[in-house]
Motif scaffolding. Structure first.
Motif, PDB file in Angstrom:
ATOM      1  N   ASP A   1      49.265  28.074 -90.325  1.00  0.00           N
ATOM      2  CA  ASP A   1      49.523  28.540 -88.963  1.00  0.00           C
ATOM      3  C   ASP A   1      49.345  27.388 -87.972  1.00  0.00           C
ATOM      4  O   ASP A   1      48.246  26.837 -87.869  1.00  0.00           O
ATOM      5  CB  ASP A   1      48.560  29.686 -88.624  1.00  0.00           C
ATOM      6  CG  ASP A   1      48.936  30.424 -87.352  1.00  0.00           C
ATOM      7  OD1 ASP A   1      49.558  29.815 -86.475  1.00  0.00           O
ATOM      8  OD2 ASP A   1      48.595  31.611 -87.240  1.00  0.00           O
ATOM      9  N   PRO A   2      50.389  27.016 -87.231  1.00  0.00           N
ATOM     10  CA  PRO A   2      50.255  25.923 -86.264  1.00  0.00           C
ATOM     11  C   PRO A   2      49.603  26.357 -84.950  1.00  0.00           C
ATOM     12  O   PRO A   2      49.261  25.502 -84.127  1.00  0.00           O
ATOM     13  CB  PRO A   2      51.710  25.505 -86.024  1.00  0.00           C
ATOM     14  CG  PRO A   2      52.487  26.766 -86.201  1.00  0.00           C
ATOM     15  CD  PRO A   2      51.777  27.535 -87.286  1.00  0.00           C
ATOM     16  N   LEU A   3      49.429  27.656 -84.735  1.00  0.00           N
ATOM     17  CA  LEU A   3      48.906  28.163 -83.466  1.00  0.00           C
ATOM     18  C   LEU A   3      47.469  28.655 -83.559  1.00  0.00           C
ATOM     19  O   LEU A   3      46.705  28.545 -82.600  1.00  0.00           O
ATOM     20  CB  LEU A   3      49.796  29.304 -82.963  1.00  0.00           C
ATOM     21  CG  LEU A   3      51.239  28.932 -82.607  1.00  0.00           C
ATOM     22  CD1 LEU A   3      52.041  30.192 -82.292  1.00  0.00           C
ATOM     23  CD2 LEU A   3      51.272  27.976 -81.431  1.00  0.00           C
ATOM     24  N   VAL A   4      47.121  29.245 -84.693  1.00  0.00           N
ATOM     25  CA  VAL A   4      45.789  29.828 -84.874  1.00  0.00           C
ATOM     26  C   VAL A   4      45.206  29.300 -86.176  1.00  0.00           C
ATOM     27  O   VAL A   4      45.737  29.572 -87.260  1.00  0.00           O
ATOM     28  CB  VAL A   4      45.851  31.372 -84.924  1.00  0.00           C
ATOM     29  CG1 VAL A   4      44.454  31.946 -85.110  1.00  0.00           C
ATOM     30  CG2 VAL A   4      46.493  31.928 -83.673  1.00  0.00           C
ATOM     31  N   LYS A   5      44.136  28.539 -86.079  1.00  0.00           N
ATOM     32  CA  LYS A   5      43.536  27.962 -87.282  1.00  0.00           C
ATOM     33  C   LYS A   5      42.704  29.028 -88.012  1.00  0.00           C
ATOM     34  O   LYS A   5      41.958  29.781 -87.382  1.00  0.00           O
ATOM     35  CB  LYS A   5      42.645  26.773 -86.922  1.00  0.00           C
ATOM     36  CG  LYS A   5      43.387  25.656 -86.191  1.00  0.00           C
ATOM     37  CD  LYS A   5      44.589  25.164 -86.974  1.00  0.00           C
ATOM     38  CE  LYS A   5      45.341  24.054 -86.258  1.00  0.00           C
ATOM     39  NZ  LYS A   5      46.568  23.659 -86.964  1.00  0.00           N
ATOM     40  N   PRO A   6      42.817  29.091 -89.348  1.00  0.00           N
ATOM     41  CA  PRO A   6      42.085  30.118 -90.094  1.00  0.00           C
ATOM     42  C   PRO A   6      40.572  30.038 -89.912  1.00  0.00           C
ATOM     43  O   PRO A   6      39.894  31.062 -89.953  1.00  0.00           O
ATOM     44  CB  PRO A   6      42.504  29.876 -91.548  1.00  0.00           C
ATOM     45  CG  PRO A   6      43.151  28.535 -91.579  1.00  0.00           C
ATOM     46  CD  PRO A   6      43.692  28.286 -90.218  1.00  0.00           C
ATOM     47  N   ASN A   7      40.042  28.818 -89.675  1.00  0.00           N
ATOM     48  CA  ASN A   7      38.592  28.720 -89.476  1.00  0.00           C
ATOM     49  C   ASN A   7      38.157  29.399 -88.183  1.00  0.00           C
ATOM     50  O   ASN A   7      37.019  29.866 -88.062  1.00  0.00           O
ATOM     51  CB  ASN A   7      38.151  27.256 -89.489  1.00  0.00           C
ATOM     52  CG  ASN A   7      38.730  26.455 -88.339  1.00  0.00           C
ATOM     53  OD1 ASN A   7      39.952  26.311 -88.242  1.00  0.00           O
ATOM     54  ND2 ASN A   7      37.880  25.927 -87.473  1.00  0.00           N
ATOM     55  N   GLU A   8      39.072  29.495 -87.204  1.00  0.00           N
ATOM     56  CA  GLU A   8      38.759  30.187 -85.951  1.00  0.00           C
ATOM     57  C   GLU A   8      38.678  31.688 -86.184  1.00  0.00           C
ATOM     58  O   GLU A   8      37.787  32.366 -85.651  1.00  0.00           O
ATOM     59  CB  GLU A   8      39.821  29.854 -84.905  1.00  0.00           C
ATOM     60  CG  GLU A   8      39.824  28.385 -84.514  1.00  0.00           C
ATOM     61  CD  GLU A   8      41.053  27.952 -83.741  1.00  0.00           C
ATOM     62  OE1 GLU A   8      41.147  26.755 -83.398  1.00  0.00           O
ATOM     63  OE2 GLU A   8      41.932  28.796 -83.488  1.00  0.00           O
ATOM     64  N   VAL A   9      39.595  32.216 -87.009  1.00  0.00           N
ATOM     65  CA  VAL A   9      39.552  33.640 -87.351  1.00  0.00           C
ATOM     66  C   VAL A   9      38.331  33.918 -88.218  1.00  0.00           C
ATOM     67  O   VAL A   9      37.671  34.956 -88.072  1.00  0.00           O
ATOM     68  CB  VAL A   9      40.849  34.071 -88.058  1.00  0.00           C
ATOM     69  CG1 VAL A   9      40.827  35.568 -88.362  1.00  0.00           C
ATOM     70  CG2 VAL A   9      42.070  33.737 -87.197  1.00  0.00           C
ATOM     71  N   ARG A  10      38.024  32.981 -89.102  1.00  0.00           N
ATOM     72  CA  ARG A  10      36.832  33.150 -89.947  1.00  0.00           C
ATOM     73  C   ARG A  10      35.560  33.179 -89.098  1.00  0.00           C
ATOM     74  O   ARG A  10      34.631  33.946 -89.389  1.00  0.00           O
ATOM     75  CB  ARG A  10      36.748  32.032 -90.979  1.00  0.00           C
ATOM     76  CG  ARG A  10      35.570  32.189 -91.954  1.00  0.00           C
ATOM     77  CD  ARG A  10      35.492  31.052 -92.944  1.00  0.00           C
ATOM     78  NE  ARG A  10      36.628  31.058 -93.850  1.00  0.00           N
ATOM     79  CZ  ARG A  10      36.718  31.839 -94.934  1.00  0.00           C
ATOM     80  NH1 ARG A  10      35.739  32.701 -95.207  1.00  0.00           N
ATOM     81  NH2 ARG A  10      37.763  31.764 -95.719  1.00  0.00           N
ATOM     82  N   GLU A  11      35.512  32.367 -88.059  1.00  0.00           N
ATOM     83  CA  GLU A  11      34.349  32.371 -87.169  1.00  0.00           C
ATOM     84  C   GLU A  11      34.177  33.741 -86.522  1.00  0.00           C
ATOM     85  O   GLU A  11      33.053  34.261 -86.435  1.00  0.00           O
ATOM     86  CB  GLU A  11      34.514  31.298 -86.097  1.00  0.00           C
ATOM     87  CG  GLU A  11      33.320  31.194 -85.160  1.00  0.00           C
ATOM     88  CD  GLU A  11      33.490  30.137 -84.084  1.00  0.00           C
ATOM     89  OE1 GLU A  11      32.604  30.027 -83.206  1.00  0.00           O
ATOM     90  OE2 GLU A  11      34.515  29.416 -84.110  1.00  0.00           O
ATOM     91  N   PHE A  12      35.283  34.337 -86.069  1.00  0.00           N
ATOM     92  CA  PHE A  12      35.230  35.691 -85.504  1.00  0.00           C
ATOM     93  C   PHE A  12      34.732  36.672 -86.562  1.00  0.00           C
ATOM     94  O   PHE A  12      33.858  37.512 -86.288  1.00  0.00           O
ATOM     95  CB  PHE A  12      36.615  36.106 -85.017  1.00  0.00           C
ATOM     96  CG  PHE A  12      36.659  37.478 -84.387  1.00  0.00           C
ATOM     97  CD1 PHE A  12      36.610  37.621 -83.011  1.00  0.00           C
ATOM     98  CD2 PHE A  12      36.735  38.626 -85.166  1.00  0.00           C
ATOM     99  CE1 PHE A  12      36.638  38.883 -82.426  1.00  0.00           C
ATOM    100  CE2 PHE A  12      36.764  39.890 -84.594  1.00  0.00           C
ATOM    101  CZ  PHE A  12      36.704  40.015 -83.214  1.00  0.00           C
TER     102      PHE A  12
END
Length: 288
Positions: free
Chosen positions: A233-244
């Protein structure tokens, strides 16, 4: 005396350019297609949802089973999107759910001058649930949401803000909206990400949007939530979703995270059977 005038001229040109970019960001082109649920083999009703702040949203009501699922499209798209919305609507209908689908403000055929990419769109989903409860209360006992990108942001917010929503699937949800906005400049317009710091004030000026901190919602959502993120994903990094996810998991035992190898909102397109099975199991567990 010439150089100060030249510098002022360059500055004014730059401000005019970033203002134009900001305006275009909050006023995306309207995407309207020509297919309808009839093409999928289902009768439907053209509906108008009046929002709590006085706008009219255009949508479809497709009666089917007792539970209702509301698919929510992303930024620049609409209910006519054929990358993920059409397939999702057909999938939900085949699974036996009634479907309520609409265009967010400033998208498709709905009213609204500007998008806020989440903040005021929450009003849209709350108003859609109002419409469902008023017009088809027999179908509104359990309500699920399936949101993509901007729609995923709204899904998360609605789970925290509206007790009438039962569960939600959030596919590719931006968690750090400024970071996603900067990446979006490159993704949508091929402009450098650093420009966003100058563009952002104009997006807020035109749209009237307030700051959204999605991580705060990780401390609020206590309902079943399936998060989907893509490694490419060029817009939303998976580590950011994982942090949530990790933060929400502290208070929410019913949050799930599925990370795939797909780009933004493309898991359904690249892995349709896996996506459908994952979402099918989630919805069956919480809506049926």
């Amino acid at each position: 005396m010439v150089w100060p005038i030249v510098l002022i001229f360059i500055l004014l040109l730059f401000l005019g350019f970033v203002a134009f970019v900001g305006y275009k960001m909050v006023k995306p082109p309207r995407f309207v297609g020509d297919w309808t649920p009839k093409d999928l083999g289902y009768d439907y009703e053209e509906i108008t949802i009046e929002t709590r702040d006085g706008l009219k949203l255009s949508g479809w009501w497709i009666p089917n089973g007792e539970g209702t699922v509301i698919p929510l499209h992303g930024y620049t798209r609409s209910r006519w999107d054929e990358v993920y919305m059409k397939q999702t609507i057909e999938f939900l209908l085949k699974e036996g759910y009634s479907v309520l689908v609409f265009d967010f403000r400033a998208h498709g055929r709905s009213d609204g001058k500007y998008t806020t990419v989440g903040e005021k769109e929450l009003i849209d989903i709350l108003s859609a649930v109002d419409w469902l409860k008023k017009n088809h209360p027999e179908k509104a006992g359990k309500i699920g949401l399936v949101g993509f990108s901007m729609g995923a942001v709204v899904t998360i917010m609605a789970l925290a803000e509206d007790e009438r929503v039962t569960c939600g699937v959030a596919d590719s949800p931006p968690i750090y909206l400024d970071k996603t906005g900067a990446r979006g400049l490159k993704y949508f317009a091929n402009l450098p990400e650093w420009l966003y710091i100058f563009v952002k004030p104009f997006t807020k000026l035109f749209s009237g949007a307030k700051e959204l901190n999605m991580l705060e919602y990780a401390d609020k959502v206590r309902k079943p939530l399936l998060l989907i993120a893509g490694e490419k994903d060029p817009l939303v990094k998976p580590n950011e979703v994982r942090e949530f996810y990790e933060r929400n998991k502290q208070i929410n035992p019913n949050v799930e995270l599925w990370i795939t190898d797909a780009p933004h909102v493309r898991t359904l397109k690249l892995h349709p059977e896996e996506w459908k099975e994952k979402v099918r199991e989630f919805l069956e567990k919480w809506l049926k």
